[in-house]
Scaffold this active site. Sequence first.
Site: not given
Ligand SMILES: O=C([O-])C(=O)C[C@H](O)[C@@H](O)C(=O)[O-]
Ligand SMILES: [Mg+2]
Length: 431
Positions: A198, A200, A228, A253, A276, A300, A327
């Site tokens: 995945k 981010k 995501d 996501e 999420n 979660d 999540h």
């Molecule tokens: O959408 C998600 O998977 C999250 O928000 C996971 C975490 O909060 C992540 O985005 C972070 O910690 O930067």
């Molecule tokens: Mg997410």
Amino acid sequence: MTRDLTITEVRLTPILVADPPLLNTQGVHQPYTPRLVIEVVTADGITGVGETYGDTKYLELARPFADKLVGRQVSDLNGLFTTADEVAVDSSRVLGQVDVGGLRGVQTADKLRLSVVSGFEVACLDALGKALGLPVHALLGGKVRDAVEYSAYLFYKWADHPEGVPCEKDDWGAAVDPAGVVEQARVFTERYGFTSFKLKGGVFPPEEEIAAVRALAAAFPGHPLRLDPNGAWSVATSLKVAEELGDVLEYLEDPALGTPAMAEVAARTGVPLATNMCVTTFAEIKEAFTKNAVQVVLSDHHYWGGLRNTQQLAAVCRTFGVGVSMHSNTHLGISLAAMTHVASTVPNLHHACDSHYPWQSEDVLTERLTFDGGKVAVFDAPGLGVELDRDRLAFLHRRWLDDDGTLRDRDDAAAMRVADPAWVTPSVPRW
Ligand SMILES: O=C([O-])C(=O)C[C@H](O)[C@@H](O)C(=O)[O-]
Ligand SMILES: [Mg+2]
């Protein structure tokens, strides 16, 4: 043998744990992030442990809640919810507020309470399991698998936190382009054996993130991939990304923010959408499911209210033919053990779960949990099957005590302003 399961003491230990400079659409992770370690002690001297968010608003609730639990039974798990309802929530903490700048959806008094209850529920289950000689998964009805699969959680990342900022060094290096992302994915596979990835997103313009996912697909052909951006895109941009990456994505996501926008995207693409952000409470399910806005809910246990609520969420998803997975944001081994126990009991878990654990170089356990072939083996020892390292806990608590307050509340935008004083949380849709 009869046991005295009366709670005689509850210990709350806020800590600050090292966090690498991981980028998201809000900004960057702080060098240290708050967590709360919860211990419940029974009259028989059994201690159960749990973990949840450690920001001030959670501590404000956890303290009076803990006081109310003394004298109650660790087996009274349903009572945790009614007791939590008796604790007043400061309305300024929830009115018009979002969680972590919106990364975890809306903030409500109920969600705040559930985020606190979850840590106590896990601690009570740990104590109860130890008292009965049963693993937590057995208390949840029994595991249906012996190991739980996790996916590699890739982040755009700087090599270091901004110059001059006290921090712990990490050995992951930078990842700010497709080659860096692929290299990070390789390290994840070498160290942990993950087979799905995945990324981010929401950090760079969509074309750059499309290129990174394409590079991953070329480097790891046939492996499940996810992207995501935490709701950073418009409906039109979401559809464009879905079209360009549809052949390689397991799911997209939270491409767009909120149920109506997600429903619009879902209606016009065949790529499954996961969330999420728009389904984070039971109250949000009806609208999202009836509008067919999401195909996978990322549960979660922290904010859904614990392990048993996670099972209930999974049952609702199963009823509606919606997929379920997990999540994660920054957490330690106590929570990874808890996630693994509950995930082992959910029959309809068809996607590898998220976990930030590989990013956490510090823990409060005597032994770190390990990933083998991308999976965590389900513990069969009584309770969670983990043991607290008191020296480490004291060390991380000392760091929290020594902090002047700047790091006690997670704020990714403030952390970004250290590097870029002009940074403001981007308005949404960003692209
Ligand atoms: O959408 C998600 O998977 C999250 O928000 C996971 C975490 O909060 C992540 O985005 C972070 O910690 O930067
Ligand atoms: Mg997410």
